[in-house]
Scaffold this motif. Structure first.
Motif, mmCIF file in Angstrom:
data_model
loop_
_atom_site.group_PDB
_atom_site.id
_atom_site.type_symbol
_atom_site.label_atom_id
_atom_site.label_comp_id
_atom_site.label_asym_id
_atom_site.label_seq_id
_atom_site.Cartn_x
_atom_site.Cartn_y
_atom_site.Cartn_z
ATOM 1 N N THR A 283 17.078 15.490 -4.550
ATOM 2 C CA THR A 283 15.722 16.033 -4.417
ATOM 3 C C THR A 283 15.266 16.713 -5.701
ATOM 4 O O THR A 283 14.307 17.497 -5.680
ATOM 5 N N TRP A 287 11.123 18.929 -4.006
ATOM 6 C CA TRP A 287 11.446 18.819 -2.589
ATOM 7 C C TRP A 287 10.406 17.999 -1.828
ATOM 8 O O TRP A 287 10.724 17.058 -1.117
ATOM 9 N N ARG A 295 15.768 14.719 1.911
ATOM 10 C CA ARG A 295 15.578 16.113 2.298
ATOM 11 C C ARG A 295 16.396 16.448 3.549
ATOM 12 O O ARG A 295 17.009 17.516 3.644
#
Length: 403
Positions: A283, A287, A295
């Motif tokens: 990530t 994010w 995630r």
């Protein structure tokens, strides 16, 4: 007859406060930091977490700080919960709440009001055109929050202590049942680990996916990490359950299976941290910009790494730190004042070393050694002239527990 201190847990307290100081000492030297310091008046105010940015870097500090970020605070909440039942049983709810105010609530306000601005003044000086105290104060008052620094832990601990005291008074059976459940798992640390990880997944993963693992929210000096409030509540009451079940006959016995297999827990902690690191690295582009599967995988890896890291630290101290040592005992006794005071020394030492020729390892070592020594010395002097009789939360309760 004098109370007997639980030696391994007292030593663990000393180890934890040393790690806290080392963690903050290493932050300016992370290889992942940007080239320039964060602007004081610009959102998202990253200087709150990274007050000083140095040009010297070492990737080893990234690994160290990441590992501690995964499990250190959860361990601290667990330790705080661990000694809460003894304090409540000894003092009763009203006296316990009054004691928590004097020992946690008021120190939090004093740390936020005085120590935090004093520490962050050094961060302001990095980017300020006018570095005078008056200019700093004007900028400080215009911030949308009042950063409390490491003292954020105290207001959350005070709130959880108040919740535990309320349950103790109004629904004591619920807490007794927690203790019985923990005691039933005393010889089954693997089952305990699986249950803790599963509960942590429920507490952590939904909030992380809803927000992200890193961001904080603040209201005045009351800051909290958006992904972790339920995680810390869980670990506090898991600690409470273990303490209610009795340390002499529970999971944390020195002759128990957790201590006997410390090497296995160390291997599990290293492996699970590596897994979390690999999945979190997927990530790195951001994010929100990362695929949902990445995630989710990173979020699921965190509870596993956290639980194994916490149990690893407990197992190591139960197995390897069973003897009293003068230095560790002194460090444990002074751990709470050190926690309150060290950040000012850490940040200003980092600021003072910016223009020196030491490498990242040298600077971090100097900051750690000097900040620990200075806050330790100040703590001993503070204790000698302490009108509030502050001590580490749980220290007296720890003395009530048998070895």
């Amino acid at each position: 007859m004098a109370a007997t201190v639980n030696v391994p847990l007292s030593n663990l307290r000393a180890v934890v406060i040393a790690i806290v100081v080392a963690f903050h000492s290493a932050l300016p030297y992370l290889a992942s930091q940007p080239a320039q310091p964060f602007a004081f008046n610009a959102s998202p105010y990253r200087w709150v977490a990274f007050p000083i940015i140095d040009h010297e870097r070492w990737f080893g500090f990234d690994l160290f700080c990441a590992w501690q970020d995964v499990s250190l605070m959860s361990l601290m909440f667990l330790l705080a919960g661990l000694f809460t039942p003894a304090s409540l049983n000894r003092k009763g709810t009203p006296l316990y709440l009054l004691d928590r105010w004097w020992r946690i609530g008021l120190p939090f306000l004093l740390a936020a009001a005085v120590l935090s601005p004093l520490a962050y003044y050094a961060s302001y000086c990095l980017t300020a055109i006018d570095a005078s105290p008056t200019a700093f104060w004007e900028h400080w008052r215009t911030l949308p929050m009042w950063p409390a620094g490491p003292a954020w832990f105290l207001w959350q601990l005070f709130l959880l202590s108040a919740v535990a005291a309320t349950l103790h008074a109004l629904a004591p059976r619920s807490l007794t049942d927690l203790g019985r459940l923990a005691e039933s798992l005393k010889d089954r640390p693997l089952v305990f680990f699986i249950g803790l990880t599963a509960l942590s997944i429920v507490a952590y993963v939904p909030l992380t996916l809803a927000f992200n693992p890193w961001d904080w929210a603040s209201w005045g000096p009351f800051g909290f990490q958006l992904s972790r409030p339920l995680q810390y509540i869980l670990y506090f009451f898991v600690g409470y359950a273990i303490g209610a079940g009795g340390l002499d006959r529970g999971l944390l016995r020195c002759d128990g299976q957790l201590a006997d297999r410390w090497w296995a827990w160390l291997a599990a902690a290293v492996a699970s941290f590596a897994l979390w690191g690999v999945l979190t690295s997927l990530t790195v582009q951001g994010w929100d910009a990362s695929p949902f599967a990445y995630r989710l995988a990173a979020a699921l890896a965190y509870p596993l790494a956290c639980a194994s890291g916490v149990l690893c630290m407990l197992a190591l101290c139960l197995a390897l730190l069973r003897s009293q040592h003068r230095m560790l005992d002194s460090l444990s006794r002074n751990a709470y004042p050190i926690y309150l005071l060290h950040y000012v020394f850490v940040v200003w030492l980092q600021y003072a070393l910016l223009t020196t020729s030491f490498d990242a390892i040298g600077k971090a070592a100097i900051v750690f050694a000097c900040a620990l020594a200075l806050s330790w010395t100040a703590s001993r002097g503070f204790t000698a002239f302490n009108p509030l009789h502050l001590s580490l939360p749980g220290r007296r309760a720890m003395a009530d527990q048998p070895r």
